[in-house]
Motif scaffolding. Structure first.
Motif, PDB file in Angstrom:
ATOM      1  N   LEU A  97       0.633  -1.329   0.247  1.00 10.46           N
ATOM      2  CA  LEU A  97      -0.016   0.042   0.007  1.00 10.46           C
ATOM      3  C   LEU A  97       1.043   1.072  -0.449  1.00 10.46           C
ATOM      4  CD1 LEU A  97      -2.754   1.340   0.239  1.00 10.46           C
ATOM      5  CD2 LEU A  97      -2.624   0.421   2.975  1.00 10.46           C
ATOM      6  N   ILE A  98       0.504   2.030  -0.878  1.00 12.06           N
ATOM      7  CA  ILE A  98       1.391   3.484  -0.995  1.00 12.06           C
ATOM      8  C   ILE A  98       0.706   4.643  -0.656  1.00 12.06           C
ATOM      9  CG2 ILE A  98       2.765   4.973  -2.767  1.00 12.06           C
ATOM     10  CD1 ILE A  98       2.987   2.965  -4.851  1.00 12.06           C
TER      11      ILE A  98
ATOM     12  N   HIS B  66      -6.287  -0.133   5.760  1.00  4.71           N
ATOM     13  CA  HIS B  66      -6.686  -0.605   3.663  1.00  4.71           C
ATOM     14  C   HIS B  66      -5.169  -1.434   4.021  1.00  4.71           C
ATOM     15  CE1 HIS B  66      -8.577   3.193   2.805  1.00  4.71           C
ATOM     16  NE2 HIS B  66      -9.340   2.634   3.823  1.00  4.71           N
ATOM     17  N   ALA B  67      -4.504  -1.917   4.884  1.00  3.10           N
ATOM     18  CA  ALA B  67      -2.746  -2.555   4.226  1.00  3.10           C
ATOM     19  C   ALA B  67      -3.331  -3.821   3.793  1.00  3.10           C
ATOM     20  CB  ALA B  67      -1.888  -2.417   5.274  1.00  3.10           C
TER      21      ALA B  67
ATOM     22  N   GLY C  20      -4.230  -0.334  -8.712  1.00  2.97           N
ATOM     23  CA  GLY C  20      -3.810   0.011  -7.170  1.00  2.97           C
ATOM     24  C   GLY C  20      -3.583   1.747  -7.377  1.00  2.97           C
ATOM     25  N   GLY C  21      -3.963   1.840  -6.215  1.00  5.41           N
ATOM     26  CA  GLY C  21      -3.816   3.492  -6.572  1.00  5.41           C
ATOM     27  C   GLY C  21      -2.354   3.967  -4.808  1.00  5.41           C
ATOM     28  N   VAL C  22      -2.649   4.994  -4.568  1.00  2.07           N
ATOM     29  CA  VAL C  22      -2.484   5.986  -4.247  1.00  2.07           C
ATOM     30  C   VAL C  22      -2.662   6.828  -2.427  1.00  2.07           C
ATOM     31  CG1 VAL C  22      -0.044   7.496  -3.481  1.00  2.07           C
ATOM     32  CG2 VAL C  22      -0.232   6.054  -5.417  1.00  2.07           C
TER      33      VAL C  22
ATOM     34  N   ILE D 147       4.792   5.087   2.830  1.00  2.00           N
ATOM     35  CA  ILE D 147       4.653   6.062   3.218  1.00  2.00           C
ATOM     36  C   ILE D 147       5.819   7.468   2.226  1.00  2.00           C
ATOM     37  CG2 ILE D 147       3.858   7.718   3.964  1.00  2.00           C
ATOM     38  CD1 ILE D 147       3.350   5.885   6.373  1.00  2.00           C
ATOM     39  N   VAL D 148       5.832   7.702   1.265  1.00  3.61           N
ATOM     40  CA  VAL D 148       7.006   9.375   0.656  1.00  3.61           C
ATOM     41  C   VAL D 148       6.616  10.234   1.613  1.00  3.61           C
ATOM     42  CG1 VAL D 148       7.832   9.314  -1.307  1.00  3.61           C
ATOM     43  CG2 VAL D 148       6.990   7.043  -1.046  1.00  3.61           C
TER      44      VAL D 148
END
Length: 254
Positions: free
Chosen positions: A23-24, A79-80, A54-56, A88-89
């Protein structure tokens, strides 16, 4: 950005980060030049998120501050994927124009208008405070700006400006902004995990990667393409709160 991404990809693959289990999330500024095809977060998404679905998860707002807060971080972590990983960026951005001006950058379709502000809310708050023009805030209609103004009012902006002009001041503000974002993200993640007693029953690892995005000119008369990502920290958190510093392994020789 590409060089940073390749290093991150190599390390995370060794730690079993794949599209089906990762998860991002990001806490980055809202500026469109932070979200280009070759930006760090989109390069990461292309390899660590499902291509079709997939999303962010976006935690950030103006300046990259994680305005989603504890509620947003807790929601994101819930949501993981089963036995999954979370990446996490986070961090602010700053532009450097083709003429070397800090806080400005050329944008697509605006070549005749010249360079434009990056992280414009920060630059506006700085200029208003320095010039004494008054409060940049506008009550309930600009809550994120309210926070940024209060944050900058705590910084020695006139000292920065006297020491090196606007370029130096904006660079220092960006560094301070990064430190604030890092502190908030670390605290929010730590508290969110501790409040969820069975969090580690489903999640294997959480990785935090912070840095400063340096945008350069895009559009007519500029080189465009890759921007730069100055990595500032990268660490993992595993069951029991154990932390491992990945920065030396990934970026130690930069």
């Amino acid at each position: 950005s590409t060089t940073v991404f390749l290093r991150v990809q190599s390390t995370l693959r060794k730690r079993q980060y794949y599209p089906y289990n990762t998860l991002i999330a990001t806490s980055l500024p809202t500026d469109e030049i932070v979200n280009t095809p070759t930006s760090t977060v989109n390069l990461i998404r292309s390899k660590f998120s499902e291509v079709k679905d997939g999303g962010v998860y976006n935690l950030g707002g103006l300046g990259g501050i994680p305005f989603a807060g504890m509620t947003g971080v807790s929601d994101m972590l819930s949501h993981a994927q089963k036995d999954g990983r979370v990446l996490i960026v986070f961090g602010p951005n700053v532009g450097i124009s083709k003429d070397g001006k800090v806080g400005l950058v050329e944008r697509i379709g605006r070549s005749e208008l010249g360079a434009n502000e990056t992280n414009g809310a920060i630059v506006k708050a700085y200029k208003d405070i320095i010039s004494g023009k008054g409060d940049s805030r506008s009550s309930d209609f600009d809550l994120e700006m309210d926070y940024l103004v209060k944050l900058l009012e705590q910084m020695p902006l006139k000292e920065y400006s006297a020491k090196g002009g606007d370029d130096y001041a904006i660079a220092q503000i960006t560094k301070n902004l990064y430190a604030t974002i890092e502190k908030l993200i670390e605290k929010q993640v730590s508290v969110a995990i501790s409040k969820n007693g069975d969090f580690w029953d489903s999640v294997t690892e959480v990785t935090l990667m912070g840095g400063i995005i340096v945008n350069r000119g895009h559009g007519s008369g500029t080189e465009g393409g890759d921007d730069f990502f100055k990595p500032m920290m990268m660490k993992t958190i595993t069951k029991g709160g154990a932390e491992a510093d990945l920065y030396p392994e990934v970026f130690g020789d930069l």
